[in-house]
Design a protein around this motif. Structure first.
Motif, PDB file in Angstrom:
ATOM      1  N   UNK A 133      39.503  38.585  50.729  1.00  0.00           N
ATOM      2  CA  UNK A 133      38.371  38.746  51.637  1.00  0.00           C
ATOM      3  C   UNK A 133      38.709  38.417  53.074  1.00  0.00           C
ATOM      4  N   UNK A 134      39.655  37.486  53.283  1.00  0.00           N
ATOM      5  CA  UNK A 134      40.060  37.119  54.635  1.00  0.00           C
ATOM      6  C   UNK A 134      40.658  38.311  55.381  1.00  0.00           C
ATOM      7  N   UNK A 135      41.146  39.294  54.647  1.00  0.00           N
ATOM      8  CA  UNK A 135      41.703  40.513  55.256  1.00  0.00           C
ATOM      9  C   UNK A 135      40.675  41.644  55.305  1.00  0.00           C
ATOM     10  N   UNK A 136      39.403  41.330  55.002  1.00  0.00           N
ATOM     11  CA  UNK A 136      38.336  42.338  54.934  1.00  0.00           C
ATOM     12  C   UNK A 136      38.650  43.424  53.909  1.00  0.00           C
ATOM     13  N   UNK A 137      39.257  43.010  52.795  1.00  0.00           N
ATOM     14  CA  UNK A 137      39.573  43.905  51.684  1.00  0.00           C
ATOM     15  C   UNK A 137      38.894  43.380  50.427  1.00  0.00           C
ATOM     16  N   UNK A 138      38.810  44.236  49.398  1.00  0.00           N
ATOM     17  CA  UNK A 138      38.305  43.795  48.106  1.00  0.00           C
ATOM     18  C   UNK A 138      38.804  44.724  47.015  1.00  0.00           C
ATOM     19  N   UNK A 139      38.642  44.272  45.756  1.00  0.00           N
ATOM     20  CA  UNK A 139      39.018  45.066  44.583  1.00  0.00           C
ATOM     21  C   UNK A 139      37.751  45.690  44.027  1.00  0.00           C
ATOM     22  N   UNK A 140      37.722  47.022  43.927  1.00  0.00           N
ATOM     23  CA  UNK A 140      36.470  47.748  43.686  1.00  0.00           C
ATOM     24  C   UNK A 140      35.867  47.610  42.286  1.00  0.00           C
ATOM     25  N   UNK A 141      36.611  47.778  41.177  1.00  0.00           N
ATOM     26  CA  UNK A 141      35.958  47.706  39.860  1.00  0.00           C
ATOM     27  C   UNK A 141      35.246  46.372  39.674  1.00  0.00           C
ATOM     28  N   UNK A 142      33.966  46.439  39.302  1.00  0.00           N
ATOM     29  CA  UNK A 142      33.153  45.213  39.237  1.00  0.00           C
ATOM     30  C   UNK A 142      32.288  45.186  37.983  1.00  0.00           C
ATOM     31  N   UNK A 143      32.897  44.999  36.804  1.00  0.00           N
ATOM     32  CA  UNK A 143      32.088  44.883  35.585  1.00  0.00           C
ATOM     33  C   UNK A 143      31.111  43.722  35.706  1.00  0.00           C
ATOM     34  N   UNK A 144      30.053  43.764  34.932  1.00  0.00           N
ATOM     35  CA  UNK A 144      29.032  42.717  35.010  1.00  0.00           C
ATOM     36  C   UNK A 144      29.606  41.328  34.738  1.00  0.00           C
ATOM     37  N   UNK A 145      30.710  41.283  34.005  1.00  0.00           N
ATOM     38  CA  UNK A 145      31.341  39.996  33.682  1.00  0.00           C
ATOM     39  C   UNK A 145      32.412  39.612  34.696  1.00  0.00           C
ATOM     40  N   UNK A 146      32.390  40.209  35.911  1.00  0.00           N
ATOM     41  CA  UNK A 146      33.506  40.044  36.839  1.00  0.00           C
ATOM     42  C   UNK A 146      33.748  38.592  37.243  1.00  0.00           C
ATOM     43  N   UNK A 147      32.740  37.748  37.168  1.00  0.00           N
ATOM     44  CA  UNK A 147      32.944  36.341  37.512  1.00  0.00           C
ATOM     45  C   UNK A 147      33.844  35.646  36.502  1.00  0.00           C
ATOM     46  N   UNK A 148      33.958  36.205  35.291  1.00  0.00           N
ATOM     47  CA  UNK A 148      34.728  35.563  34.219  1.00  0.00           C
ATOM     48  C   UNK A 148      35.863  36.419  33.684  1.00  0.00           C
ATOM     49  N   UNK A 149      35.707  37.731  33.637  1.00  0.00           N
ATOM     50  CA  UNK A 149      36.709  38.592  32.988  1.00  0.00           C
ATOM     51  C   UNK A 149      38.016  38.593  33.775  1.00  0.00           C
ATOM     52  N   UNK A 150      39.117  38.816  33.075  1.00  0.00           N
ATOM     53  CA  UNK A 150      40.441  38.784  33.698  1.00  0.00           C
ATOM     54  C   UNK A 150      40.966  40.191  33.909  1.00  0.00           C
ATOM     55  N   UNK A 151      41.878  40.312  34.851  1.00  0.00           N
ATOM     56  CA  UNK A 151      42.415  41.625  35.210  1.00  0.00           C
ATOM     57  C   UNK A 151      43.239  42.212  34.054  1.00  0.00           C
ATOM     58  N   UNK A 152      43.886  41.349  33.256  1.00  0.00           N
ATOM     59  CA  UNK A 152      44.617  41.858  32.095  1.00  0.00           C
ATOM     60  C   UNK A 152      43.691  42.494  31.086  1.00  0.00           C
ATOM     61  N   UNK A 153      42.544  41.860  30.858  1.00  0.00           N
ATOM     62  CA  UNK A 153      41.541  42.446  29.974  1.00  0.00           C
ATOM     63  C   UNK A 153      40.956  43.714  30.545  1.00  0.00           C
ATOM     64  N   UNK A 154      40.763  43.759  31.875  1.00  0.00           N
ATOM     65  CA  UNK A 154      40.272  44.981  32.521  1.00  0.00           C
ATOM     66  C   UNK A 154      41.234  46.140  32.291  1.00  0.00           C
ATOM     67  N   UNK A 155      42.544  45.848  32.371  1.00  0.00           N
ATOM     68  CA  UNK A 155      43.552  46.887  32.114  1.00  0.00           C
ATOM     69  C   UNK A 155      43.469  47.347  30.660  1.00  0.00           C
ATOM     70  N   UNK A 156      43.324  46.408  29.743  1.00  0.00           N
ATOM     71  CA  UNK A 156      43.262  46.752  28.317  1.00  0.00           C
ATOM     72  C   UNK A 156      42.076  47.645  28.003  1.00  0.00           C
TER      73      UNK A 156
END
Length: 494
Positions: A133-156
């Motif tokens: 966020x400090x670079x005014x960037x973000x990662x777009x995919x935002x599942x409802x569980x994004x506060x807890x889910x991990x990127x490895x699980x997102x890939x799976x």
């Protein structure tokens, strides 16, 4: 005297634990019941199984060591991220090993100029956006569980979210994956460029539900934060009008940042929980977000409002601040936990249909509510036709869970019948493995098995998930209507 099954299991467990402790620290190997109980299921809590052993590696080298032990001893591996999945993809196997990537949780590199981040699989989805966020960037995919889910699980699971209509799913936002194969070798798929030589195995790997390899690093694409964003909340007195409005917005050449729909049951379930200002008397509400520059958003909000009014919206409200925008979204993001306010249990389904069939499928689900005697709250990514019906039931009532399962299976059959699919972002896991027999032919399933064996010839990675055997399909066919026979002739066509 022959040892009984329990004794054989214990002997096997002792041998596997001893082998693992030779290559891992003692605290990274869990095998007592009280330690393995938290890993007995993922977000699909109706199905549970204690694993034989759980490992928590802290490095890629330890992942390789675990795989080598399991390969030598013929122990099946179930990779696990944060455990927020809803299809049973991370459910353990009784005589298998759960490999948790929770301790592989470092952000390894952020390149603000290339707009990429290289992270380990245990990094939380939202933590990536927080870090860049400090670079005014973000990662777009935002599942409802994004506060807890991990990127490895997102890939799976090839996860999406409310903004996937405009910005795509995980597969559209991951540039490279580094993984460990069942041979204990490093696989590198994709790269820093827009394309990579050879077959596009990255797209094959993303969404493969842990059946092809164990992720150890992911390179994600970052995008600039929009200058501004606003949300329209439109009310409709008829779900058919709301469904048609979704198709009309897309037909007008507008691709909103998010386009979500909630029926009356969902709105009434959520509003007391989050107080987002939802119209609880409307049969359906749409949330339509526009983002970009001030001028772009102003123009797009005007165009969408006109389309929605022409489609029969009874009321339209537009967020006037960032706080109000987040408030509008809060209800949609919290729909699943809010279900607990009106029902002891819920069963969340996940199917995808052509947008033009939204109204037809909603009417079909309404008819099924009567047939099965269960309520259903509908919340979904309307823009890309990804449905999330929440079937409400009480597990304490004999037979109600099985009724909910049958209800869910029929919803998926209807999705296939109208030209859709049995999943949009939750994956197949164990939940939809029978429904795969409705979606795919024996020849198609054989092709899936060929890909699986190409990566994992011993079939030790997350076995018995996602791809059904022909025998299982034969059994499913005896219990359900076979593929091609589910015509739903009683439903109106639009």
């Amino acid at each position: 005297m022959e040892p009984n099954k329990s004794e054989q299991h214990q002997q096997r467990q002792r041998l596997v634990v001893a082998a693992l402790r030779r290559v891992l620290p003692a605290q990274s190997v869990l095998y007592h019941e009280e330690d393995t109980r938290p890993y007995e299921c993922d977000g699909l809590t109706a199905y549970r199984q204690l694993p034989m052993v759980v490992t928590l590696p802290e490095s890629e080298a330890q992942v390789i060591a675990i795989v080598q032990v399991c390969r030598e001893m013929q122990v099946a591996i179930v990779p696990r991220g944060a455990g927020t999945g809803l299809s049973g993809g991370a459910m353990p196997i009784a005589d298998g090993l759960v490999l948790s990537t929770a301790r592989l949780n470092k952000i390894l590199n952020v390149d603000a100029y290339a707009r990429t981040a290289r992270v380990q699989p245990g990094v939380r989805n939202l933590a990536i956006s927080d870090a860049v966020g400090v670079h005014d960037l973000y990662y777009a995919p935002d599942p409802s569980s994004q506060i807890a889910c991990s990127i490895g699980g997102n890939v799976a699971e090839n996860s999406g979210g409310v903004h996937c209509l405009k910005y795509g799913l995980t597969v559209h936002n991951v540039m490279a994956v580094r993984a460990v194969s069942m041979e204990g070798e490093i696989i590198e798929l994709g790269g820093a460029g827009l394309d990579a030589p050879g077959l596009d195995l990255l797209a094959v790997f993303i969404g493969s539900e842990g059946m092809l390899g164990i992720v150890t690093e992911v390179t994600v694409r970052l995008i600039p934060k929009p200058q501004t964003a606003r949300v329209i909340m439109a009310s409709f007195d008829d779900v058919i009008k709301a469904g048609n409005a979704v198709a009309n917005v897309i037909a007008a050449g507008i691709i909103p940042a998010g386009l979500e729909m909630m029926d009356k049951t969902s709105s009434r379930m959520v509003e007391p929980y989050v107080k987002a200002g939802y119209d609880i008397d409307a049969e359906a509400i749409l949330l339509c977000e526009s983002d970009g520059t001030q001028e772009e958003v102003e123009e797009e909000i005007g165009r969408m409002s006109a389309v929605l009014q022409q489609a029969g919206a009874t009321a339209i409200a537009v967020s006037q601040s960032e706080a109000e925008r987040l408030k509008f979204w809060s209800g949609r993001k919290n729909a699943f936990p809010a279900a607990g306010r009106i029902s002891p249990d819920y069963y969340c389904m996940d199917g995808t249909i052509p947008r033009k069939n939204l109204a037809q499928v909603l009417l079909g689900i309404a008819a099924m509510e009567i047939k099965y005697g269960l309520r259903c709250a509908n919340v979904f990514h309307a823009g890309d036709g990804n449905l999330h019906p929440l079937i409400l039931f009480d597990a304490n009532q004999p037979g109600e869970f099985h009724q909910a399962e049958a209800f869910g299976a029929e919803i998926l059959e209807l999705c296939v019948a109208v030209g859709g699919t049995i999943t949009g972002e939750h994956g197949v896991g164990i939940e939809k493995i029978g429904s795969m027999c409705v979606q795919f032919s024996p020849e198609e399933l054989a092709a899936f098995w060929a890909v699986k064996r190409g990566f994992d010839p011993l079939l030790l990675l997350n076995p018995d998930k996602a791809i059904p055997s022909l025998h299982r399909c034969a059994e499913y066919g005896r219990m359900h209507v076979k593929k091609g026979a589910v015509k739903f002739p009683d439903l109106p066509r639009f």
